[in-house]
Design a protein around this motif. Structure first.
Motif, PDB file in Angstrom:
ATOM      1  N   LEU A 599      21.746  48.634  27.405  1.00  0.00           N
ATOM      2  CA  LEU A 599      21.848  48.495  25.952  1.00  0.00           C
ATOM      3  C   LEU A 599      21.390  47.129  25.449  1.00  0.00           C
ATOM      4  O   LEU A 599      21.187  46.946  24.260  1.00  0.00           O
ATOM      5  N   GLY A 600      21.275  46.172  26.316  1.00  0.00           N
ATOM      6  CA  GLY A 600      20.871  44.833  25.916  1.00  0.00           C
ATOM      7  C   GLY A 600      21.401  43.818  26.908  1.00  0.00           C
ATOM      8  O   GLY A 600      21.908  44.172  27.981  1.00  0.00           O
ATOM      9  N   TRP A 601      21.278  42.554  26.552  1.00  0.00           N
ATOM     10  CA  TRP A 601      21.632  41.472  27.455  1.00  0.00           C
ATOM     11  C   TRP A 601      22.640  40.533  26.800  1.00  0.00           C
ATOM     12  O   TRP A 601      22.529  40.216  25.611  1.00  0.00           O
ATOM     13  N   LEU A 602      23.597  40.081  27.596  1.00  0.00           N
ATOM     14  CA  LEU A 602      24.484  39.006  27.166  1.00  0.00           C
ATOM     15  C   LEU A 602      23.847  37.676  27.537  1.00  0.00           C
ATOM     16  O   LEU A 602      23.288  37.519  28.621  1.00  0.00           O
ATOM     17  N   PHE A 603      23.923  36.723  26.637  1.00  0.00           N
ATOM     18  CA  PHE A 603      23.375  35.382  26.883  1.00  0.00           C
ATOM     19  C   PHE A 603      24.485  34.545  27.509  1.00  0.00           C
ATOM     20  O   PHE A 603      25.499  34.265  26.867  1.00  0.00           O
ATOM     21  N   ILE A 604      24.302  34.154  28.764  1.00  0.00           N
ATOM     22  CA  ILE A 604      25.342  33.408  29.472  1.00  0.00           C
ATOM     23  C   ILE A 604      25.188  31.898  29.264  1.00  0.00           C
ATOM     24  O   ILE A 604      26.171  31.197  29.065  1.00  0.00           O
ATOM     25  N   GLY A 605      23.948  31.396  29.294  1.00  0.00           N
ATOM     26  CA  GLY A 605      23.766  29.982  28.986  1.00  0.00           C
ATOM     27  C   GLY A 605      22.586  29.349  29.698  1.00  0.00           C
ATOM     28  O   GLY A 605      21.862  29.985  30.458  1.00  0.00           O
ATOM     29  N   GLU A 606      22.414  28.052  29.450  1.00  0.00           N
ATOM     30  CA  GLU A 606      21.283  27.296  29.965  1.00  0.00           C
ATOM     31  C   GLU A 606      21.526  26.878  31.413  1.00  0.00           C
ATOM     32  O   GLU A 606      22.665  26.826  31.878  1.00  0.00           O
ATOM     33  N   SER A 607      20.429  26.581  32.111  1.00  0.00           N
ATOM     34  CA  SER A 607      20.550  26.212  33.522  1.00  0.00           C
ATOM     35  C   SER A 607      19.438  25.246  33.910  1.00  0.00           C
ATOM     36  O   SER A 607      18.465  25.057  33.170  1.00  0.00           O
ATOM     37  N   TYR A 608      19.598  24.646  35.078  1.00  0.00           N
ATOM     38  CA  TYR A 608      18.554  23.819  35.681  1.00  0.00           C
ATOM     39  C   TYR A 608      18.172  24.456  37.013  1.00  0.00           C
ATOM     40  O   TYR A 608      19.055  24.744  37.837  1.00  0.00           O
ATOM     41  N   PHE A 609      16.884  24.695  37.230  1.00  0.00           N
ATOM     42  CA  PHE A 609      16.400  25.196  38.519  1.00  0.00           C
ATOM     43  C   PHE A 609      15.217  24.352  38.953  1.00  0.00           C
ATOM     44  O   PHE A 609      14.197  24.305  38.259  1.00  0.00           O
ATOM     45  N   HIS A 610      15.386  23.695  40.082  1.00  0.00           N
ATOM     46  CA  HIS A 610      14.284  22.886  40.598  1.00  0.00           C
ATOM     47  C   HIS A 610      13.099  23.810  40.915  1.00  0.00           C
ATOM     48  O   HIS A 610      13.249  24.842  41.562  1.00  0.00           O
ATOM     49  N   GLY A 611      11.924  23.438  40.415  1.00  0.00           N
ATOM     50  CA  GLY A 611      10.729  24.240  40.623  1.00  0.00           C
ATOM     51  C   GLY A 611      10.422  25.201  39.486  1.00  0.00           C
ATOM     52  O   GLY A 611       9.419  25.921  39.527  1.00  0.00           O
ATOM     53  N   LEU A 612      11.292  25.196  38.447  1.00  0.00           N
ATOM     54  CA  LEU A 612      11.054  26.063  37.282  1.00  0.00           C
ATOM     55  C   LEU A 612      11.012  25.269  35.982  1.00  0.00           C
ATOM     56  O   LEU A 612      11.009  25.866  34.915  1.00  0.00           O
ATOM     57  N   MET A 613      10.974  23.960  36.088  1.00  0.00           N
ATOM     58  CA  MET A 613      11.163  23.124  34.903  1.00  0.00           C
ATOM     59  C   MET A 613       9.863  22.646  34.268  1.00  0.00           C
ATOM     60  O   MET A 613       9.893  21.967  33.241  1.00  0.00           O
ATOM     61  N   SER A 614       8.713  22.999  34.839  1.00  0.00           N
ATOM     62  CA  SER A 614       7.439  22.465  34.334  1.00  0.00           C
ATOM     63  C   SER A 614       6.439  23.560  33.975  1.00  0.00           C
ATOM     64  O   SER A 614       5.227  23.397  34.165  1.00  0.00           O
ATOM     65  N   GLY A 615       6.928  24.666  33.503  1.00  0.00           N
ATOM     66  CA  GLY A 615       6.040  25.741  33.058  1.00  0.00           C
ATOM     67  C   GLY A 615       5.447  26.569  34.168  1.00  0.00           C
ATOM     68  O   GLY A 615       4.437  27.258  33.965  1.00  0.00           O
ATOM     69  N   GLU A 616       6.043  26.551  35.346  1.00  0.00           N
ATOM     70  CA  GLU A 616       5.495  27.280  36.490  1.00  0.00           C
ATOM     71  C   GLU A 616       5.392  28.788  36.208  1.00  0.00           C
ATOM     72  O   GLU A 616       4.402  29.432  36.595  1.00  0.00           O
ATOM     73  N   MET A 617       6.402  29.356  35.548  1.00  0.00           N
ATOM     74  CA  MET A 617       6.388  30.800  35.307  1.00  0.00           C
ATOM     75  C   MET A 617       5.393  31.186  34.208  1.00  0.00           C
ATOM     76  O   MET A 617       4.871  32.302  34.203  1.00  0.00           O
ATOM     77  N   ILE A 618       5.140  30.274  33.297  1.00  0.00           N
ATOM     78  CA  ILE A 618       4.124  30.548  32.274  1.00  0.00           C
ATOM     79  C   ILE A 618       2.747  30.632  32.942  1.00  0.00           C
ATOM     80  O   ILE A 618       1.942  31.528  32.644  1.00  0.00           O
TER      81      ILE A 618
END
Length: 634
Positions: A599-618
């Motif tokens: 039905l949708g998603w609950l927003f749990i919150g912000e996080s830090y992940f090393h290796g995902l902080m510089s636009g790698e997934m974009i």
């Protein structure tokens, strides 16, 4: 007007206010008369900042031919005001008028309250200055003001050309530097007096923020029969915060509040509402939770629009708190196209983080920031991953992310319109699934967590040491240190290489004390010289500098492992099965949880992940290695 003799308000014309004209009438409790004036044509007047509190309004004061009930403190404050104005009048101004919200606004008339709140910015900025009434001086704070003067003197001696916050370098507190400063030892009564003074309720009231910040001249603090300068208090608070004193139990929590007000006041430009809300919501309180927003409107950049305050932001006391927050959040997201305000979300009505709040806003969507009152003091909450940049008073404050936080490559939000206003539909890229979480603070208060930090960090290390064979010791140690400090080395005044040395020194000490951990590292790495390598990495490192930073960012957060063997730091409510998403407009990855039946998603919150902080997934999405999807946040 009223046969009972109680005060009755007449109707106010548009753009008009009431002013209290003070009289030197010898009759006890008689204060003066109220006069209606056009704000643009008002005579010179002072504006009073005081604390309403929850005390009884049971002291009658005479206004004209009628009486109005106020608190004991306000009645005493008005008598002190009469003396102040009389002295000022004898000197130069001849001012006899004062604006006091409790008296000059009909608090029982919702429409009048709404219209007067929209005028607050002009009311305070066009007064001669704000007079701050702290209440009757009961003699328990006598040493506080001399101590404030001494702290201010230390600031001026150390940094004589200070004109903005950035002129005070960030530093970690140390006993040695405290002794060198010449400030009183911690067993001095003056610190107790300071704490007593700053525990007065005025320092936590949301309305005082704009009352201080908009004063055209430096506000004056009236405490009993004494008068003090606001500016000295503001700079003393900023020095204490920048020099690392803020985490000490001896320092009053409201130092943060004073520092925030001082920074807003020093700014040469208005702050945007999102920055104001993020900076103040956890520190200040309101009797009406809608005022956590409305009490800031007079300060906000948005109030300077040619057409007045934008409709979604206009005070409307007929709406519920949840409706007001949702309406304002959607407007701010649309205007900024950034997710930085989502740093204040609370994860839903059953989330563990809800324990930090006084009110359970059960109808608030999970994506809407909860700006309501904290039950816990800010010291007992984890710091945000988004930042307010306000070091330079000549530049507008900006709510955003540190430069090295660019998870969505600084692309703006991709919002999709939907008829249901409680749902936020955003473009995102799915990253990974959470398979394990370690609650680092285990629900402990900060002081206990600080004492057990080494144990908590050790548990996280035990979980990732198995990664060493594929990554090597230097890479694993670097990733672990970046993660457990959320890569915020500069807050401790450290360079990147220094915090890596600091963290390595901590790990070396941890493993040196534990034979089993040493053996596991040697076994997993296949390197009999593993400890020698770790010691080499720690050369010159200060483990205390690392633990100070790690304590700050690990508190009330979970250490996270994903199915792809990524390590991260996220909300304490994160659990296995949650999903890591890069959402357009966000500087950090976010944790979301799918509802049953999709039905949708609950927003749990912000996080830090090393290796995902510089636009790698974009980049991965652009190369066809990741797929964009639409999230319906509930």
């Amino acid at each position: 007007m009223c046969s009972s003799g109680l005060f009755t308000y007449g109707l106010l014309a548009n753009e008009s206010i009431r002013l209290l004209r003070l009289h030197n009438n010898p009759t006890p409790n008689y204060v003066g008369t109220l006069e209606d004036v056009k704000l643009d044509e008002a005579p010179s007047y002072y504006a009073l900042s005081h604390c309403w509190g929850v005390r009884h309004q049971n002291v009658p004061i005479g206004i004209g031919d009628f009486t109005l009930d106020v608190t004991v403190d306000l009645a005493a404050g008005i008598q002190q005001l009469k003396k102040f104005v009389a002295n000022e009048s004898g000197m130069n101004t001849g001012v006899k008028y004062v604006w006091i919200d409790r008296i000059c606004i009909n608090q029982d008339d919702i429409e009048e309250r709404e219209s007067q709140v929209q005028l607050m910015g002009k009311i305070y900025s066009e007064s001669i200055r704000t007079l701050i009434w702290l209440g009757i001086d009961r003699g328990t704070c006598s040493g506080a003001w001399p101590l404030i003067d001494r702290i201010y003197g230390v600031l001026k001696a150390e940094f004589p050309r200070t004109s903005c916050l950035a002129d005070i370098p960030l530093a970690l507190y140390s006993d040695q530097s405290h002794v060198v400063s010449g400030l009183p030892s911690w067993d001095s009564d003056s610190w107790v007096h300071l704490k007593t003074l700053l525990e007065l309720p005025w320092f936590t009231r949301i309305w005082v923020v704009q009352e201080v910040a908009l004063s055209s001249q430096d506000p004056l603090i009236l405490h009993g029969e004494h008068i003090y300068q606001w500016d000295r208090l503001g700079w003393a608070a900023s020095w204490l915060r920048r020099r690392g004193y803020i985490r000490l139990a001896q320092i009053p929590e409201s130092i943060r509040n004073i520092d925030s007000m001082a920074n807003i006041r020093r700014s040469h430009t208005r702050w945007s509402l999102d920055a104001l809300l993020t900076d103040t919501s956890a520190k200040f309180h309101a009797s009406d939770q809608r005022d956590k927003i409305y009490g800031l409107l007079g300060l906000a950049t948005e109030s300077l629009n040619a057409g007045g305050i934008p409709e979604p932001l206009r005070p409307d006391y007929k709406l519920s708190v949840e409706q007001v927050y949702q309406k304002v959040a959607r407007y701010l997201l649309q205007q900024s196209r950034s997710l930085s305000i989502l740093t204040r979300t609370s994860g839903g009505c059953n989330a563990l983080i809800r324990r930090q709040y006084k009110h359970n806003l059960e109808h608030l969507p999970t994506w809407v920031p909860d700006w309501s009152d904290f039950a816990a003091i800010p010291r007992e909450s984890s710091p945000s991953l988004s930042w307010i940049f306000y070091g330079d008073a000549l530049k507008p404050a900006i709510l955003g992310y540190p430069e090295h936080y660019a998870a969505s490559a600084r692309l703006p939000t991709k919002t999709v319109s939907i008829s249901n206003e409680s749902i936020l539909r955003l473009g995102a890229i799915r990253v990974d699934t959470v398979i394990e979480t370690i609650s680092l603070s285990k629900g402990l208060p900060r002081q206990r967590f600080s004492q057990e930090l080494a144990s908590s960090i050790g548990l996280a290390w035990d979980r990732v040491v198995s990664f060493v064979q594929e990554r090597g010791i230097p890479v694993l140690v670097e990733q672990f240190i970046h993660t457990t400090t959320a890569d915020q080395h500069h807050l401790g005044g450290r360079e990147p290489h220094q915090i890596l040395e600091d963290g390595s020194a901590f790990l070396f000490n941890l493993l040196s004390r534990d034979k089993d951990r040493r053996l596991i590292l040697t076994s997993q790495s296949g390197d009999h010289n593993a400890m020698d390598l770790l010691q080499h990495l720690s050369a010159g490192g200060d483990p205390v500098a690392y633990t100070t930073l790690a304590e700050n960012y690990c508190f009330n957060r979970s250490f996270i492992i994903t199915s792809g063997r990524c390590m991260g730091l996220g909300p304490i409510d994160t659990r296995p099965g949650d999903v890591v998403q890069i959402i357009y407009g966000g500087g950090v990855p976010y944790i979301v949880r799918q509802q049953e039946q999709g039905l949708g998603w609950l927003f749990i919150g912000e996080s830090y992940f090393h290796g995902l902080m510089s636009g790698e997934m974009i980049k991965a999405q652009e190369q066809g290695e990741a797929r964009e999807e639409i999230l319906n946040l509930l």
